[in-house]
Design a protein around this motif. Structure first.
Motif, mmCIF file in Angstrom:
data_model
loop_
_atom_site.group_PDB
_atom_site.id
_atom_site.type_symbol
_atom_site.label_atom_id
_atom_site.label_comp_id
_atom_site.label_asym_id
_atom_site.label_seq_id
_atom_site.Cartn_x
_atom_site.Cartn_y
_atom_site.Cartn_z
ATOM 1 N N MET A 1 1.140 -1.133 0.030
ATOM 2 C CA MET A 1 0.078 -0.078 0.067
ATOM 3 C C MET A 1 0.486 1.023 -0.122
ATOM 4 O O MET A 1 0.703 2.756 -0.413
ATOM 5 C CB MET A 1 -0.832 0.113 1.241
ATOM 6 C CG MET A 1 -1.697 1.194 1.773
ATOM 7 S SD MET A 1 -2.373 2.178 1.025
ATOM 8 C CE MET A 1 -2.610 3.472 0.490
ATOM 9 N N SER A 2 1.465 1.310 0.912
ATOM 10 C CA SER A 2 2.801 2.349 0.945
ATOM 11 C C SER A 2 3.718 3.136 0.271
ATOM 12 O O SER A 2 4.049 3.892 -0.269
ATOM 13 C CB SER A 2 3.442 1.972 2.258
ATOM 14 O OG SER A 2 4.309 1.176 2.290
ATOM 15 N N GLN B 1 2.459 3.911 -6.218
ATOM 16 C CA GLN B 1 2.810 5.703 -6.542
ATOM 17 C C GLN B 1 2.038 5.972 -6.795
ATOM 18 O O GLN B 1 0.394 5.258 -6.942
ATOM 19 C CB GLN B 1 3.276 4.856 -8.531
ATOM 20 C CG GLN B 1 4.459 4.370 -8.773
ATOM 21 C CD GLN B 1 5.788 5.452 -8.567
ATOM 22 O OE1 GLN B 1 5.822 6.793 -9.005
ATOM 23 N NE2 GLN B 1 6.787 5.056 -7.995
ATOM 24 N N PRO B 2 1.459 7.545 -6.829
ATOM 25 C CA PRO B 2 0.376 7.799 -6.946
ATOM 26 C C PRO B 2 -0.059 8.395 -7.910
ATOM 27 O O PRO B 2 -1.638 8.494 -7.846
ATOM 28 C CB PRO B 2 0.699 9.981 -6.611
ATOM 29 C CG PRO B 2 2.583 9.873 -6.973
ATOM 30 C CD PRO B 2 3.044 8.187 -6.397
ATOM 31 N N THR B 3 0.210 8.255 -9.203
ATOM 32 C CA THR B 3 -0.410 7.597 -10.269
ATOM 33 C C THR B 3 -1.630 6.620 -10.616
ATOM 34 O O THR B 3 -2.151 7.115 -10.651
ATOM 35 C CB THR B 3 0.214 8.638 -11.262
ATOM 36 O OG1 THR B 3 1.697 7.079 -11.436
ATOM 37 C CG2 THR B 3 1.055 9.242 -11.914
ATOM 38 N N GLY C 1 -3.743 6.882 -8.402
ATOM 39 C CA GLY C 1 -5.432 7.889 -8.829
ATOM 40 C C GLY C 1 -6.246 7.386 -10.004
ATOM 41 O O GLY C 1 -7.193 7.137 -9.915
ATOM 42 N N LEU C 2 -5.671 6.640 -10.582
ATOM 43 C CA LEU C 2 -5.963 5.676 -11.648
ATOM 44 C C LEU C 2 -7.251 5.449 -10.673
ATOM 45 O O LEU C 2 -8.356 5.142 -11.393
ATOM 46 C CB LEU C 2 -5.154 4.848 -12.379
ATOM 47 C CG LEU C 2 -5.395 4.467 -13.198
ATOM 48 C CD1 LEU C 2 -6.232 5.510 -15.104
ATOM 49 C CD2 LEU C 2 -4.979 3.396 -14.660
ATOM 50 N N GLU D 1 -8.212 4.575 -8.387
ATOM 51 C CA GLU D 1 -9.036 5.524 -7.522
ATOM 52 C C GLU D 1 -10.372 5.666 -8.463
ATOM 53 O O GLU D 1 -11.839 5.904 -7.904
ATOM 54 C CB GLU D 1 -8.540 6.900 -6.184
ATOM 55 C CG GLU D 1 -9.570 6.597 -5.451
ATOM 56 C CD GLU D 1 -8.853 8.756 -5.098
ATOM 57 O OE1 GLU D 1 -9.590 8.967 -4.767
ATOM 58 O OE2 GLU D 1 -8.741 9.856 -6.037
ATOM 59 N N ARG D 2 -9.693 6.699 -9.610
ATOM 60 C CA ARG D 2 -10.683 6.979 -10.123
ATOM 61 C C ARG D 2 -11.933 5.997 -10.723
ATOM 62 O O ARG D 2 -13.245 6.351 -11.036
ATOM 63 C CB ARG D 2 -10.332 7.629 -11.834
ATOM 64 C CG ARG D 2 -11.368 8.109 -12.552
ATOM 65 C CD ARG D 2 -10.648 9.253 -13.221
ATOM 66 N NE ARG D 2 -11.695 9.638 -14.927
ATOM 67 C CZ ARG D 2 -11.291 9.688 -15.570
ATOM 68 N NH1 ARG D 2 -10.231 8.508 -15.850
ATOM 69 N NH2 ARG D 2 -12.349 9.902 -16.600
ATOM 70 N N ALA E 1 -14.043 5.357 -7.821
ATOM 71 C CA ALA E 1 -15.437 5.883 -8.048
ATOM 72 C C ALA E 1 -16.499 6.261 -8.489
ATOM 73 O O ALA E 1 -17.515 6.612 -8.543
ATOM 74 C CB ALA E 1 -13.897 7.462 -7.860
ATOM 75 N N GLU F 1 -18.062 2.872 -7.472
ATOM 76 C CA GLU F 1 -18.887 3.462 -6.236
ATOM 77 C C GLU F 1 -20.485 4.215 -6.939
ATOM 78 O O GLU F 1 -21.032 4.021 -6.459
ATOM 79 C CB GLU F 1 -17.643 4.166 -5.593
ATOM 80 C CG GLU F 1 -17.021 2.965 -4.820
ATOM 81 C CD GLU F 1 -16.247 4.026 -4.101
ATOM 82 O OE1 GLU F 1 -15.776 5.142 -4.023
ATOM 83 O OE2 GLU F 1 -14.904 3.313 -3.620
ATOM 84 N N LEU G 1 -23.835 2.733 -6.358
ATOM 85 C CA LEU G 1 -24.995 3.970 -5.446
ATOM 86 C C LEU G 1 -26.018 3.896 -5.948
ATOM 87 O O LEU G 1 -27.462 3.831 -5.686
ATOM 88 C CB LEU G 1 -24.302 4.895 -5.389
ATOM 89 C CG LEU G 1 -22.942 5.244 -3.798
ATOM 90 C CD1 LEU G 1 -23.204 7.127 -4.008
ATOM 91 C CD2 LEU G 1 -24.322 5.410 -2.585
ATOM 92 N N PRO H 1 -18.005 18.966 -23.827
ATOM 93 C CA PRO H 1 -17.255 17.653 -22.609
ATOM 94 C C PRO H 1 -17.854 18.042 -21.249
ATOM 95 O O PRO H 1 -18.470 16.558 -20.448
ATOM 96 C CB PRO H 1 -15.955 17.270 -22.655
ATOM 97 C CG PRO H 1 -15.811 18.233 -24.221
ATOM 98 C CD PRO H 1 -16.560 19.030 -24.502
ATOM 99 N N ASN H 2 -17.731 19.771 -20.885
ATOM 100 C CA ASN H 2 -18.085 20.024 -19.737
ATOM 101 C C ASN H 2 -19.300 19.952 -18.960
ATOM 102 O O ASN H 2 -19.626 20.405 -17.351
ATOM 103 C CB ASN H 2 -16.621 21.066 -18.998
ATOM 104 C CG ASN H 2 -15.738 20.852 -18.602
ATOM 105 O OD1 ASN H 2 -15.127 19.355 -18.896
ATOM 106 N ND2 ASN H 2 -14.293 21.543 -20.080
#
Lengths: 687, 290
Positions: B1-2, B5-7, B10-11, B13-14, B17, B20, B24, B205-206
């Protein structure tokens, strides 16, 4: 108040019962259906009359701690362990009614944005009176008390202020009103969450002075949250340094900041541009890596991944609370506090002296009589008045001033986002360019780019980093296809982005990485001039240091010139070669950085300089400004600064506008006061 | 875990998300009920022969029977099985309503982008026209279209799309107004992008979130409006089993207590409208919360 005090404390008068005591507090947030740990056992206490500060980067849990101290968490947050005691009563065991009573009578909170804390549809007076009637006073008494309360927060004309609506008051005034309301119940505990973050430097200084005075008048315990270490140092007796939901170091503020004993505190302090350090002297220290995400599993030291002195012991065992000194008032949460001295200072990275502009360096940008007048209905608002500027190749010109001073309008006029009024001219390499971006040639556009304050807003969130950079490369350099791809990869590598980053969307990146992408985009076409609009003010200090280093490196290599807009005097001192001080759309003072910091100064610059809350506890000449920036639609006569100037010469300043007068080579200001007199007035007190 | 890499974290995690968020939505009972009802009607539309006991135009029973074991929903005045007609009628509405909603959203998005981004007189002019349109009663526009253009499914789709365009445009315009103040738009201008590029490639797109919400909400309204128009006679002519047509065909007999030939197609309309609204609500609340 001490009705529940245990008898054992009676024998030790120095150990009063704390006003606030937080014990082993654990808080989780439910995000998308999963509980994620935010506070991982936070303990501290604040004595009556004491001010305790919490510092740390964003996401460390500072604000959560503040809100939890009043059991005022957002609906998805809950306390899962530990206790919060205020005046001996446990908040975690209170019923909702008790909690409401407690919040009404014993605790108050002041938030970051005063305009959101006040009801915009009610007169200020009504709102203050209400905070007294809620305590059970009748209307007449409450009205008198409200006037008293406003006097207490140094509002000179309370009855007039009470008759106004919040939007008619300046930010500083609003925050005073909020503080007056917070003090209405004579609270045991006052929580201040970034109380001056949204305010200008001179107003911030005013509000902080007020809080300092009020602390002596009341015996409320103060819990202050701030990301600005200088504010904490100036205001707090003790400070707790938070990281990833734990307090990693605690002690008297002066001691912690002068002699830090936790690697995180060391990193935080070294990443600040302090003691007047310049980019030509050394690079700023940075903290590698990023803060663990909330909810991460952190069984050992929370800082181990980013710690320069971490050992195997740190990776396997939770660090103990190690007392520092023998007074029992300091501790650090570290296995190796004796190794702190071994953390290396960053080496001098590059010889940036080549950047110093000299006579041989030709000018790249010249502004001549640039004005910008906005038309609003029948009103014309001069936002920029007759600005003259030049910028040499490889030079950094810092632009400072409060909000409303015209800094951003100047940036927009240079770039052509807002076309300057006809009559003035913007020249690039000695050639006058069109006033508006649309009219400029492709090469002009390539030559002038911008780095924005907020990377979240500056990057298209539905584009990948590769898409963002490729588009800029193609559009600005006319390189297409494979060659463009190659250039994007070179660009990314240059800005220390890995190829993996290229395929991510902006929101998957941390704030610092996002700003790197924004910088890469600005540099896509080898620009001559980059306008930086507060590029680090949305970032944490350790990230700010990395970005400032990067900007300095890029400048050395590419001889890019920067127009660097900021409100942070430490940052501008580190990076800028020259500084221009703006007020009400006019340049009031301009000169080499050292001259501006050493004086003599225009009184407005003097006020800005004395408003800096110093993390080093340095003594500065303090002058304070009264009132607020006048409306640019109706500027004062004569010198536009005269109504707020503490050194105004009656009969002169309000009559004629002073010319921009040179006081030493390259250092000029608009002031009627003779230089010799300014030098005498601004002599620094000896330490 | 520790050591991650942040990237990469991040991937994942996205992705997580998104998963999730999906979970929901799926976990909401409203969503499940809505999807179940819509799915039922889709199956009816695709395979009417498997579900319907009779052919929708088969009038061989010849009797006007109340609901009972032989004919669960009864038969209508010409002896056709109401259940079979309701099942068969799903096909028309499930083709017309989504087509109309998509078309309306398509034009609404274009109009909203132009209004929001260009502003000025374009916005002023379009806003006035939009307001004029919004003030016209649906029924009036429908009747006008039938008399001038004749009755067909294409006319129904066109009328609904035209009615929806200004409503969608208003939502999109508001989203674009907020979006165009962001710095990425300034940055695009600084590198010399065209207005069309900024509108359709940078901003569009936004604002997809509100557009998706608007599309699901419009679907529900489309079912309702299409039924109304075919009730008025804009849709296919009788003896089509279209729900709106059925209601308009039979409601005269309500007075004589023959309630079932009108009641069941009306309930079918209501169930589909409610189902689509339930889905729209779930999508909206989850998208807006994240």
């Amino acid at each position: 108040m001490s009705k529940n005090a245990p008898t054992t404390l009676g024998s030790n008068p120095t150990k009063l019962q704390p006003a606030l005591s937080v014990e082993d507090l654990e808080v989780v947030y439910t995000v998308r259906g999963v509980d994620r740990a935010v506070l991982r056992g936070v303990s501290f206490s604040v004595a009556p009359g004491e001010a305790y500060g919490l510092v740390g980067e964003s996401g460390c849990g500072k604000s959560t701690t503040a809100y939890a101290a009043l059991r005022y968490l957002p609906s998805n947050g809950k306390i899962v362990g530990g206790h919060v005691r205020v005046g001996g009563r446990d908040l975690t065991e209170m019923t909702d009614d008790e909690l409401q009573q407690f919040r009404a009578h014993e605790a108050s909170m002041v938030y970051q944005d005063p305009s959101q804390a006040l009801n915009p549809t009610l007169r200020v007076g009504k709102q203050i009176i209400e905070s007294f009637t809620l305590l059970g006073h009748d209307n007449a008494t409450a009205a008198t008390m409200a006037v008293e309360a406003l006097k207490k927060v140094r509002i000179a004309d309370p009855t007039r202020v009470m008759d106004r609506y919040p939007f008619q008051l300046s930010g500083g005034m609003q925050q005073r009103v909020v503080i007056a309301m917070a003090l209405a119940c004579n609270p045991t505990l006052l929580v201040l969450d970034e109380p001056t973050t949204g305010l200008d430097a001179t107003v911030e200084a005013e509000v902080l002075d007020l809080v300092r005075v009020l602390r002596q008048e009341s015996d409320a315990a103060v819990l202050l949250i701030a990301h600005n270490l200088g504010i904490i140092r100036g205001l707090c007796d003790r400070v707790g340094v938070m990281y990833a939901g734990r307090i990693v170091e605690e002690g008297p503020s002066a001691q912690v900041f002068d002699d830090p004993r936790h690697p995180y505190t060391v990193g935080l302090l070294r990443s600040l541009p302090r003691h007047g350090v310049r980019k030509t002297e050394r690079a700023l220290a940075t903290i590698p890596g990023i803060l663990p995400l909330i909810g991460s599993d952190l069984p050992t030291c929370v800082y181990v991944d980013r710690c320069p002195i971490a050992t195997d012991l740190c990776r396997t065992t939770m660090p103990p609370v190690v007392p520092v000194g023998n007074k029992g008032d300091r501790f650090t949460l570290c296995h190796h506090p004796d190794q702190i001295a071994a953390i290396e200072e960053p080496a001098v990275s590059v010889n940036i002296s080549v950047l110093a502009p000299s006579d041989e360096n030709p000018g790249v940008l010249e502004l001549s009589h640039v004005s910008k007048t906005f038309k609003q209905r029948n009103l014309s608002i001069p936002a920029l008045v007759d600005v003259e500027l030049d910028l040499a190749v490889g030079e950094t010109l810092g632009i400072v001033g409060e909000s409303g001073s015209g800094k951003s309008t100047l940036a927009k006029a240079i770039l052509g986002i807002e076309a300057a009024d006809s009559g003035g001219s913007v020249s690039l390499d000695g050639r006058v360019v069109m006033a508006s971006t649309v009219g400029r040639t492709a090469d002009d556009k390539r030559s002038m780019q911008m780095i924005f304050q907020n990377p979240d807003s500056a990057l298209n969130r539905s584009w990948s980093v590769r898409h963002i950079l490729t588009r800029s490369v193609e559009k600005l350099t006319n390189i297409k296809g494979d060659a463009a791809n190659q250039r994007v990869e070179q660009l990314a590598e240059h800005l220390r982005l890995t190829p993996r980053h290229l395929d991510l969307k902006p929101r998957q990146l941390s704030g610092g990485l996002k700003q790197r992408v924004a910088i890469a985009r600005a540099f896509a076409g080898d620009p001559r001039i980059v306008v930086c609009d507060e590029p680090t003010s949305a970032l944490d200090v350790s990230v700010q240091a990395a970005i400032l280093n990067l900007l300095a490196d890029l400048q050395t290599e590419q001889k890019t010139s920067y127009v660097f807009i900021t409100h942070d005097m430490g940052v501008v001192r580190y990076l800028a070669d020259r500084i221009a001080v703006m007020y009400l759309g006019r340049i009031q003072e301009i000169g080499p950085t050292d001259d501006v910091f050493n004086g003599p100064n225009h009184p407005y610059t003097e006020a800005l300089l004395s408003a800096i809350p110093s993390v080093d506890g340095e003594i500065v000449t303090r002058i304070r400004l009264e009132g607020e920036i006048p409306s640019p639609a109706n500027p004062p006569s004569g010198c536009v600064f005269h109504p707020r100037c503490p050194r105004v010469i009656p009969g002169v300043c309000e009559v004629t506008e002073p010319p921009l007068r040179e006081v030493s080579p390259g250092h000029a200001m608009r002031c009627h006061i003779p230089v010799a007199e300014l030098i005498e007035l601004q002599r620094k007190p000896s330490k | 875990m520790s050591a991650t890499q942040p990237t990469t974290s991040g991937l994942s995690e996205r992705k997580q998300a998104r998963r999730e968020n999906w979970r929901l939505i799926v976990r909401r009972p409203a969503f499940i009920v809505g999807v179940a009802i819509v799915l039922f009607w889709v199956i009816c539309a695709l395979f009417p022969d498997f579900i319907a006991p009779h052919h929708p135009l088969d009038y061989r029973t010849g009797k006007h029977l109340p609901p009972g074991w032989g004919h669960l929903f009864g038969t209508d005045s010409t002896g056709r099985d109401v259940l079979s007609r309701v099942v068969a009628g799903a096909r028309d509405v499930l083709r017309i309503a989504p087509a109309a909603a998509i078309l309306g959203v398509f034009f609404g998005v274009i109009l909203g982008l132009l209004q929001g981004y260009l502003g000025g007189w374009v916005d002023l002019l379009a806003s006035r026209i939009v307001e004029a349109f919004l003030s016209l009663p649906v029924v009036l526009v429908g009747l006008l279209a039938i008399t001038t253009l004749g009755r067909s499914n294409v006319v129904v789709i066109g009328v609904v799309a035209v009615l929806f365009t200004p409503i969608v445009a208003r939502t999109v315009r508001a989203a674009v107004l907020a979006e165009r103040e962001l710095d990425y738009v300034t940055s695009a201008k600084l590198r010399g992008e065209s207005k069309a590029f900024i509108m359709f490639r940078e901003i569009l797109p936004n604002v997809s979130g509100p557009i998706i919400v608007e599309l699901t909400v419009r679907m529900g309204y489309a079912v309702f409006t299409v039924a109304t128009l075919s009730f008025l006679g804009a849709g296919p002519p009788p003896p089509s089993p279209d729900w709106g047509v059925q209601v308009s065909d039979t409601y005269n007999n309500l007075i004589a207590d023959f309630w079932w030939p009108t009641f069941f197609p009306a309930m079918a309309i209501a169930s589909l409208v409610i189902a689509v609204s339930l889905i729209a609500d779930s999508v909206q609340s989850v998208l807006e919360a994240s």
